[in-house]
Design an enzyme around this catalytic site. Sequence first.
Site, mmCIF file in Angstrom:
data_model
loop_
_atom_site.group_PDB
_atom_site.id
_atom_site.type_symbol
_atom_site.label_atom_id
_atom_site.label_comp_id
_atom_site.label_asym_id
_atom_site.label_seq_id
_atom_site.Cartn_x
_atom_site.Cartn_y
_atom_site.Cartn_z
ATOM 1 N N ASP A 167 7.330 7.424 -2.164
ATOM 2 C CA ASP A 167 6.396 7.874 -3.190
ATOM 3 C C ASP A 167 4.947 7.870 -2.691
ATOM 4 O OD1 ASP A 167 8.701 7.746 -4.694
ATOM 5 O OD2 ASP A 167 7.860 6.456 -6.256
ATOM 6 N N HIS A 172 7.683 3.594 -0.407
ATOM 7 C CA HIS A 172 6.429 4.336 -0.428
ATOM 8 C C HIS A 172 6.068 4.777 0.982
ATOM 9 C CE1 HIS A 172 6.516 2.014 -4.136
ATOM 10 N NE2 HIS A 172 5.732 2.934 -4.650
HETATM 11 ZN ZN ZN Z 1 3.843 5.821 -7.282
#
Ligand code: ZN
Length: 216
Positions: free
Chosen positions: A35, A179
Site C-alpha cells: 500500500d 507497504h
Molecule cells: Zn495505507
Amino acid sequence: MRTTTLLLAAALTALLTPGIAHAAPCSGYVGLTFDDGPSNAHTPAILNALRQNGLRATMFNEGQYAAAYPAQVRAEAAAGMWIGNHSYTHPHLTQESQAQMDSELSRTQQAIAAAGGGTPSLFRPPYGETNSTLRAVEASHGLTQIIWDVDSQDWNGASVDAIVQANARLTNGQIILMHEWPANTLAAIPRIAQGLTSRGLCAGRISPQTGRAVAP
Ligand SMILES: [Zn+2]
C-alpha cells in the site's frame, strides 16, 4: 510406443538440462499487497525485489501519488503487478461525507487510468476502516473492497523476521497487508519468496469476484 519413448526422452532432457526453468507447482495462492505508493523513493526497489524473486503483487496506490508519479504506475504494470485504488489522500473515509468518499475514489480511478495503470477493480480503504456508505460508493465505481487476513505490522516497525513470519501464516486464498515504504519489508522479500516456495504456495492475483487470492 515410439511416441511414448520420445516424450519420455524429451521430459528427461528437460529435467536434466541445466538452465531450463522448472516452475514449482502451486498448491495454492496468496495475495501479497503493498500500500501507499507509488513513489520515486520506494517503488523501483520494491518492483526489482519482487521481479528478482518471481513474485507478483497487488499495489494499492493513492491517487495523489499516481498523479504525481505516473511513470511509477506504468512501471508497476510493466512489472506484472496488479494496481488497486487506495483513495486519493488516505483520509479516514468513515468520517467523511458520501460526496467526499465519492471524490476520493473517483479521482483515484481517473489518476491511475490516466497514468496507464488501467481502471482498478479492487479498493482498499485506508486503515481498513469501512462502513455501509463507503461500501455503496465502492460498488458504484465497480470496486471490490479488499481488507486483509494477515497484517504484517510493517507499518508499525515490525522486524524483517516478524514480516517473514507473518507471511508464513498465510494459507491458500489469503491476503497480507504490507507497504511499499518500510525498509524491512523490502529486505524481507527474498525470504518471503523462499517461504512460499517451500510451502508450495505462489503469489496470485486477487479476484474481484471473491476477494480471495487466485491463480494469475
Ligand atoms: Zn495505507
